[in-house]
Design a protein around this motif. Structure first.
Motif, PDB file in Angstrom:
ATOM      1  N   TYR A 176       9.873  12.450  -0.685  1.00  0.00           N
ATOM      2  CA  TYR A 176       8.582  12.373  -1.393  1.00  0.00           C
ATOM      3  C   TYR A 176       8.219  13.737  -1.978  1.00  0.00           C
ATOM      4  O   TYR A 176       7.913  13.869  -3.177  1.00  0.00           O
ATOM      5  N   GLY A 177       8.263  14.756  -1.148  1.00  0.00           N
ATOM      6  CA  GLY A 177       7.888  16.096  -1.604  1.00  0.00           C
ATOM      7  C   GLY A 177       8.791  16.599  -2.711  1.00  0.00           C
ATOM      8  O   GLY A 177       8.332  17.120  -3.732  1.00  0.00           O
ATOM      9  N   ARG A 218       9.982  11.388   3.936  1.00  0.00           N
ATOM     10  CA  ARG A 218       8.940  12.393   3.728  1.00  0.00           C
ATOM     11  C   ARG A 218       9.442  13.560   2.887  1.00  0.00           C
ATOM     12  O   ARG A 218       8.758  14.026   1.974  1.00  0.00           O
ATOM     13  N   GLU A 219      10.668  14.009   3.194  1.00  0.00           N
ATOM     14  CA  GLU A 219      11.209  15.119   2.407  1.00  0.00           C
ATOM     15  C   GLU A 219      11.495  14.691   0.968  1.00  0.00           C
ATOM     16  O   GLU A 219      11.292  15.457   0.026  1.00  0.00           O
ATOM     17  N   SER A 235       1.259  10.527  -8.304  1.00  0.00           N
ATOM     18  CA  SER A 235       1.173  11.948  -7.989  1.00  0.00           C
ATOM     19  C   SER A 235       1.767  12.796  -9.119  1.00  0.00           C
ATOM     20  O   SER A 235       1.180  13.811  -9.525  1.00  0.00           O
ATOM     21  N   VAL A 252       2.199  18.644   0.087  1.00  0.00           N
ATOM     22  CA  VAL A 252       2.657  19.094  -1.232  1.00  0.00           C
ATOM     23  C   VAL A 252       1.515  19.821  -1.951  1.00  0.00           C
ATOM     24  O   VAL A 252       1.702  20.879  -2.567  1.00  0.00           O
ATOM     25  N   ASP A 307      -0.448  12.583 -12.316  1.00  0.00           N
ATOM     26  CA  ASP A 307      -1.661  13.375 -12.123  1.00  0.00           C
ATOM     27  C   ASP A 307      -1.375  14.864 -12.312  1.00  0.00           C
ATOM     28  O   ASP A 307      -2.120  15.581 -12.977  1.00  0.00           O
ATOM     29  N   ARG A 308      -0.263  15.329 -11.742  1.00  0.00           N
ATOM     30  CA  ARG A 308       0.068  16.752 -11.844  1.00  0.00           C
ATOM     31  C   ARG A 308       0.431  17.161 -13.275  1.00  0.00           C
ATOM     32  O   ARG A 308       0.096  18.249 -13.719  1.00  0.00           O
ATOM     33  N   ASN A 339       8.341   4.583  -6.308  1.00  0.00           N
ATOM     34  CA  ASN A 339       7.238   4.386  -5.390  1.00  0.00           C
ATOM     35  C   ASN A 339       5.964   4.688  -6.178  1.00  0.00           C
ATOM     36  O   ASN A 339       5.888   5.720  -6.849  1.00  0.00           O
ATOM     37  N   ARG A 355       3.058   5.601  -5.337  1.00  0.00           N
ATOM     38  CA  ARG A 355       2.301   6.793  -4.943  1.00  0.00           C
ATOM     39  C   ARG A 355       2.951   8.056  -5.507  1.00  0.00           C
ATOM     40  O   ARG A 355       2.276   9.003  -5.899  1.00  0.00           O
ATOM     41  N   GLU A 358       7.966  19.351   4.763  1.00  0.00           N
ATOM     42  CA  GLU A 358       7.322  18.030   4.774  1.00  0.00           C
ATOM     43  C   GLU A 358       7.684  17.238   6.026  1.00  0.00           C
ATOM     44  O   GLU A 358       6.890  16.420   6.485  1.00  0.00           O
ATOM     45  N   ARG A 369       7.703  17.275  -6.695  1.00  0.00           N
ATOM     46  CA  ARG A 369       7.864  18.624  -7.261  1.00  0.00           C
ATOM     47  C   ARG A 369       8.852  18.652  -8.417  1.00  0.00           C
ATOM     48  O   ARG A 369       8.585  19.215  -9.477  1.00  0.00           O
ATOM     49  N   SER A 422       0.821  -1.217   0.000  1.00  0.00           N
ATOM     50  CA  SER A 422       0.000   0.000   0.000  1.00  0.00           C
ATOM     51  C   SER A 422       0.852   1.262   0.000  1.00  0.00           C
ATOM     52  O   SER A 422       0.464   2.279  -0.564  1.00  0.00           O
ATOM     53  N   ARG A 423       2.035   1.212   0.636  1.00  0.00           N
ATOM     54  CA  ARG A 423       2.889   2.406   0.691  1.00  0.00           C
ATOM     55  C   ARG A 423       3.785   2.554  -0.524  1.00  0.00           C
ATOM     56  O   ARG A 423       4.201   3.647  -0.857  1.00  0.00           O
TER      57      ARG A 423
END
Lengths: 371, 88
Positions: free
Chosen positions: A227-228, A224-225, A267, B44, A270-271, A261, A263, B56, A232, A42-43
């Motif tokens: 991912y962002g 987490r960082e 993302s 985000v 989609d963007r 990943n 997800r 984040e 971007r 799932s992750r």
């Protein structure tokens, strides 16, 4: 005299995966990790990955993938570029020995270090070398054995990475041909250098005899960082390369992002405005193979003939450094080839049995999953 | 703040498929069943929409909806929080 041609064209696709499969449960048990198959899926979208045995190195995978790409193209390289985070030795580069083992004599050969962006960085460099007439048939290989740098006890990374190698053989060609590079974009941001790193083993902290903690010794990633940043940077770079090529997002028929990943890939798509039906990859089956991920996904998707040659295609990647890169190209006409790893003990310029990959050939090792 | 909160509710319902009736100011993101990656994705998304820097690594499952809205609002120039014209 070298002829300067308008662009690079992907003429051959090759891949090599070590045969040993690690399921999510295998990884969980090995590291006694507090996780589960369902959590990992799932992750990350990953169900299994490949792991090289101890006697198989990055170079052994690179030789096999490179040989497969040359076989796919029915041509020999005049330059070898190996993108890797996990070279066989700290010195020298892996590429010269790979070139030698491929029987390419004294062609120029070098490694490129851009972590998970390495293959696309290599593609940008090779395209520029073709456009400027420096070479005509560069072999770009992404090859990794992350099993050597991953901490099996670190839940954040142990479940993500896998081993493998993918390669493309380029040639000078015309923009109208299938497999032609229409545009590239790349960048780096060293302010994020600590987000994806191995602390020890370089000039800053070199002493290998010194007792090192797990934190210093192994690959670490601040999830987490990352991912962002990944979302971007890949989104911006994708938009930039499409603008350079003059392609609206709606014209893209195939999207392959770095298989990091699911997800993150969803993302970014989609963007950028790429519908799921145009997203391809093999993350589910091979995990994140770092620099090898995009050529492996290209080869796997092509082996299953999921995309018509000539289809406008967007590739994008993000990795440690921080680095990112994108390419706009048309889908190549090349039939990919897959080869087993070539251990040095038995590997030489002598050629092991190839597995040619045609649609009716059931030996292709992967099933492609849309990403 | 109202516009930021309302936008946050819209994102949670539209993008993350959270049931609108479950969303209250004091509800945590974990309580709304957002996992760690969904929370980063939310950050985000908010950064892109409002053009504000959010770290984040400050994202956390125990943050409430109101706290997330406040984190965005605190980064906005005065008066910008209602730029979408949502009712106060």
């Amino acid at each position: 005299m070298t002829k300067v041609s308008p662009t690079a064209v992907i003429n051959g696709l090759g891949s090599c995966l070590p045969p040993r499969v690690l399921t999510n449960d295998d990884v969980r048990r090995r590291g006694v990790l507090d996780t589960s198959d369902a959590w990992i899926r799932s992750r990350t979208g990953i169900a299994r990955r490949r792991a090289a045995d101890d006697d198989i190195s990055t170079g052994d995978l690179a030789v096999a993938a490179g040989r497969a790409a040359q076989e796919s193209a029915a041509a020999r390289a005049d330059l070898v570029l190996v993108a890797t985070t996990t070279p066989d030795r700290r010195c020298p580069a892996t590429a010269p020995e790979v070139a030698d083992r491929l029987g390419l004599g004294t062609v120029p050969a070098f490694d490129l270090s851009a972590v998970c962006s390495g293959f696309l960085y290599g593609l940008v460099v090779a395209t520029a070398l073709i456009r400027t007439g420096v070479c005509t048939r560069p072999l770009v290989i992404g090859a990794e054995t992350y099993s050597r740098i991953i901490d099996p006890l670190d839940r954040d990374t142990a479940v993500i990475f896998g081993d493998g190698a993918g390669a493309v053989l380029l040639r000078a060609g015309d923009r109208a041909e299938p497999g032609a590079l229409a545009g590239t974009d790349w960048g780096a941001d060293g302010t994020g250098a600590d987000l994806i790193a191995i602390t020890a083993g370089g000039a800053r902290q070199p002493d290998p005899a010194h007792r090192m903690s797990r934190e210093e010794r192994y690959f670490r990633m601040r999830g987490r960082e990352v991912y962002g940043q990944a979302v971007r940077r890949m989104t911006e770079s994708s938009r930039a390369v499409l603008a350079k090529a003059g392609w609206p997002p709606a014209s893209v028929g195939a999207f392959i992002g770095h298989q990091a990943n699911q997800r993150i890939l969803d993302s970014v798509a989609d963007r950028v405005g790429i519908p799921p039906r145009h997203c391809y990859g093999n993350l589910h089956d091979v995990g994140n193979t770092a620099a090898a991920s995009i050529p492996l996904a290209l080869a796997d998707t092509a082996a299953h003939r999921r995309v018509r040659p000539g289809t406008p295609t967007l590739l994008t990647a993000f990795g440690g450094g921080l680095t990112w890169a994108s390419a706009a190209m048309t889908w190549p006409a090349a039939r990919p080839c897959d080869r087993p790893p070539e251990p040095r003990a038995t590997g030489s310029t002598a050629s092991p049995t190839a597995r040619s990959t045609h649609r009716r050939n059931p030996s292709w090792p992967l099933s492609t999953t849309t990403s | 703040m109202a516009a930021v909160y309302d936008h946050l509710v819209t994102v949670l319902t539209d993008k993350f498929e959270v049931d609108a009736e479950e969303i209250r100011p004091d509800m945590t993101l974990a309580g709304l069943e957002l996992d760690s990656l969904a929370i980063v994705e939310l950050y985000v998304t908010l950064q892109e929409h409002w053009g504000v820097p959010l770290a984040e690594d400050d994202s956390a499952a125990d943050l409430t909806v109101e706290q997330v809205a406040q984190a965005v609002t605190a980064q906005l120039p005065a008066g910008d929080a209602d730029r979408d014209g949502a009712p106060r």
